[in-house]
Design a protein around this motif. Structure first.
Motif, PDB file in Angstrom:
ATOM      1  N   VAL A 107       1.224  23.757  11.096  1.00 25.58           N
ATOM      2  CA  VAL A 107       1.268  24.579   9.759  1.00 25.58           C
ATOM      3  C   VAL A 107       1.751  25.992   9.880  1.00 25.58           C
ATOM      4  CG1 VAL A 107      -0.121  25.130   7.581  1.00 25.58           C
ATOM      5  CG2 VAL A 107      -0.581  23.097   8.916  1.00 25.58           C
ATOM      6  N   ALA A 108       2.895  26.225   9.752  1.00 25.40           N
ATOM      7  CA  ALA A 108       3.496  27.423   9.959  1.00 25.40           C
ATOM      8  C   ALA A 108       3.363  28.543   9.043  1.00 25.40           C
ATOM      9  CB  ALA A 108       5.096  27.416  10.280  1.00 25.40           C
ATOM     10  N   GLY A 109       2.921  28.064   7.595  1.00 28.72           N
ATOM     11  CA  GLY A 109       2.833  29.194   6.442  1.00 28.72           C
ATOM     12  C   GLY A 109       3.881  29.373   5.702  1.00 28.72           C
ATOM     13  N   PRO A 110       3.813  30.266   4.936  1.00 30.43           N
ATOM     14  CA  PRO A 110       2.587  30.865   4.349  1.00 30.43           C
ATOM     15  C   PRO A 110       1.395  30.053   3.493  1.00 30.43           C
ATOM     16  CG  PRO A 110       4.257  31.676   2.767  1.00 30.43           C
ATOM     17  CD  PRO A 110       4.831  30.945   4.015  1.00 30.43           C
ATOM     18  N   GLY A 111       1.987  29.081   2.984  1.00 36.45           N
ATOM     19  CA  GLY A 111       1.057  27.811   2.413  1.00 36.45           C
ATOM     20  C   GLY A 111       1.110  26.832   3.315  1.00 36.45           C
ATOM     21  N   GLY A 112       0.213  25.918   2.587  1.00 39.37           N
ATOM     22  CA  GLY A 112       0.171  24.413   3.243  1.00 39.37           C
ATOM     23  C   GLY A 112      -1.080  24.304   4.112  1.00 39.37           C
ATOM     24  N   GLY A 113      -1.756  25.538   4.265  1.00 40.63           N
ATOM     25  CA  GLY A 113      -3.038  25.173   4.966  1.00 40.63           C
ATOM     26  C   GLY A 113      -4.280  24.620   4.344  1.00 40.63           C
ATOM     27  N   SER A 114      -5.334  24.206   5.050  1.00 44.09           N
ATOM     28  CA  SER A 114      -6.478  23.812   4.312  1.00 44.09           C
ATOM     29  C   SER A 114      -7.587  24.396   5.199  1.00 44.09           C
ATOM     30  CB  SER A 114      -6.338  22.302   4.345  1.00 44.09           C
ATOM     31  OG  SER A 114      -6.502  21.725   5.559  1.00 44.09           O
ATOM     32  N   VAL A 115      -8.865  24.196   4.775  1.00 37.22           N
ATOM     33  CA  VAL A 115     -10.068  24.293   5.652  1.00 37.22           C
ATOM     34  C   VAL A 115      -9.928  23.764   6.898  1.00 37.22           C
ATOM     35  CG1 VAL A 115     -12.562  24.394   6.046  1.00 37.22           C
ATOM     36  CG2 VAL A 115     -11.180  24.911   3.688  1.00 37.22           C
ATOM     37  N   ARG A 136      -2.111  20.397  23.557  1.00 32.86           N
ATOM     38  CA  ARG A 136      -2.653  21.574  23.155  1.00 32.86           C
ATOM     39  C   ARG A 136      -2.696  21.873  21.775  1.00 32.86           C
ATOM     40  NH1 ARG A 136      -0.001  25.735  27.574  1.00 32.86           N
ATOM     41  NH2 ARG A 136       0.038  24.383  29.274  1.00 32.86           N
ATOM     42  N   GLU A 137      -3.922  22.045  21.470  1.00 28.25           N
ATOM     43  CA  GLU A 137      -4.254  22.574  20.007  1.00 28.25           C
ATOM     44  C   GLU A 137      -4.429  24.009  19.800  1.00 28.25           C
ATOM     45  OE1 GLU A 137      -7.951  22.460  17.152  1.00 28.25           O
ATOM     46  OE2 GLU A 137      -7.486  20.607  17.867  1.00 28.25           O
ATOM     47  N   MET A 138      -3.287  24.564  19.403  1.00 24.89           N
ATOM     48  CA  MET A 138      -3.086  26.184  19.103  1.00 24.89           C
ATOM     49  C   MET A 138      -3.708  26.492  17.879  1.00 24.89           C
ATOM     50  SD  MET A 138      -2.376  26.625  22.332  1.00 24.89           S
ATOM     51  CE  MET A 138      -2.034  28.522  22.302  1.00 24.89           C
ATOM     52  N   ARG A 139      -4.482  27.713  17.660  1.00 27.89           N
ATOM     53  CA  ARG A 139      -4.620  28.186  16.479  1.00 27.89           C
ATOM     54  C   ARG A 139      -4.301  29.870  16.522  1.00 27.89           C
ATOM     55  NH1 ARG A 139      -8.551  25.158  13.368  1.00 27.89           N
ATOM     56  NH2 ARG A 139      -8.903  23.276  14.109  1.00 27.89           N
ATOM     57  N   TYR A 140      -2.959  29.792  16.053  1.00 25.95           N
ATOM     58  CA  TYR A 140      -2.249  31.237  16.152  1.00 25.95           C
ATOM     59  C   TYR A 140      -2.774  32.192  15.184  1.00 25.95           C
ATOM     60  CZ  TYR A 140       0.905  28.620  19.120  1.00 25.95           C
ATOM     61  OH  TYR A 140       1.501  27.764  20.016  1.00 25.95           O
ATOM     62  N   GLY A 141      -3.531  31.514  14.075  1.00 24.59           N
ATOM     63  CA  GLY A 141      -3.891  32.256  12.920  1.00 24.59           C
ATOM     64  C   GLY A 141      -2.619  32.647  11.948  1.00 24.59           C
ATOM     65  N   ASP A 142      -3.118  33.052  10.620  1.00 25.87           N
ATOM     66  CA  ASP A 142      -2.254  33.514   9.749  1.00 25.87           C
ATOM     67  C   ASP A 142      -1.504  34.726  10.098  1.00 25.87           C
ATOM     68  OD1 ASP A 142      -0.661  33.446   7.453  1.00 25.87           O
ATOM     69  OD2 ASP A 142      -2.636  33.596   6.070  1.00 25.87           O
TER      70      ASP A 142
END
Length: 168
Positions: A107-115, A136-142
């Motif tokens: 999910v690159a954003g800016p939308g499309g994300g969820s909890v 790898r599960e990466m959580r790069y953040g918004d």
């Protein structure tokens, strides 16, 4: 200066050199990066000896049709999941002449994300013909769409470099 930041071009050049020396080829299966990984690799002169092909599988339909991702798996786990990334890597490996395949979905954003799957979540997977498997599960953040995509390219290139350093 090329299209990519200098450190990405340096990573890509090192991979092209290492894979050429090993006689390996690479395939990519890309969703959220839309071909940026293959683009970074082909930015390097001599990459035709190493880059076999890239699959841009942005939609679920493309994932199933082009690289054989299970429709049931997509329904069960979603496009942005460990399972889908691993299936993407496996499908790219099977449908290419590559020694190694790397796949990304996120999910690159800016939308499309969820909890459960926030903006900046990316799953990367690598599989090789000799049996290497990496996820790898990466959580790069918004951090912004461009930065999520570039961070994903960096991680994918790091995975490609690391598998070349492992003993056979």
């Amino acid at each position: 200066m090329g299209l990519y930041p200098a450190e990405i071009e340096q990573q890509a050049a090192a991979i092209i050199a290492a894979y050429r020396d090993l006689g390996w080829m690479v395939a990519t299966a890309e969703s959220c990066t839309g071909g940026l990984i293959a683009g970074a690799l082909t930015e390097i002169a001599g990459s035709s000896a190493v880059v076999d092909r890239g699959f841009i599988t942005y939609t679920n339909q493309a994932k199933t049709e082009l690289i054989g991702v299970s429709a049931k798996g997509l329904e069960t786990f979603g496009a942005v999941s460990r399972e889908t990334a691993l299936q993407m890597a496996q499908g790219a490996l099977i449908r290419s002449s590559a020694s190694v395949a790397v796949a990304v979905t996120g999910v690159a954003g800016p939308g499309g994300g969820s909890v459960e799957k926030p903006v900046g979540l990316v799953h990367l997977a690598l599989k090789s013909r000799r049996g290497d498997v990496d996820h790898r599960e990466m959580r790069y953040g918004d951090i912004g769409r461009d930065q999520v995509r570039l961070a994903t390219v960096r991680t994918a290139l790091e995975m490609l470099a690391q598998v070349a350093q492992r003993p056979a």
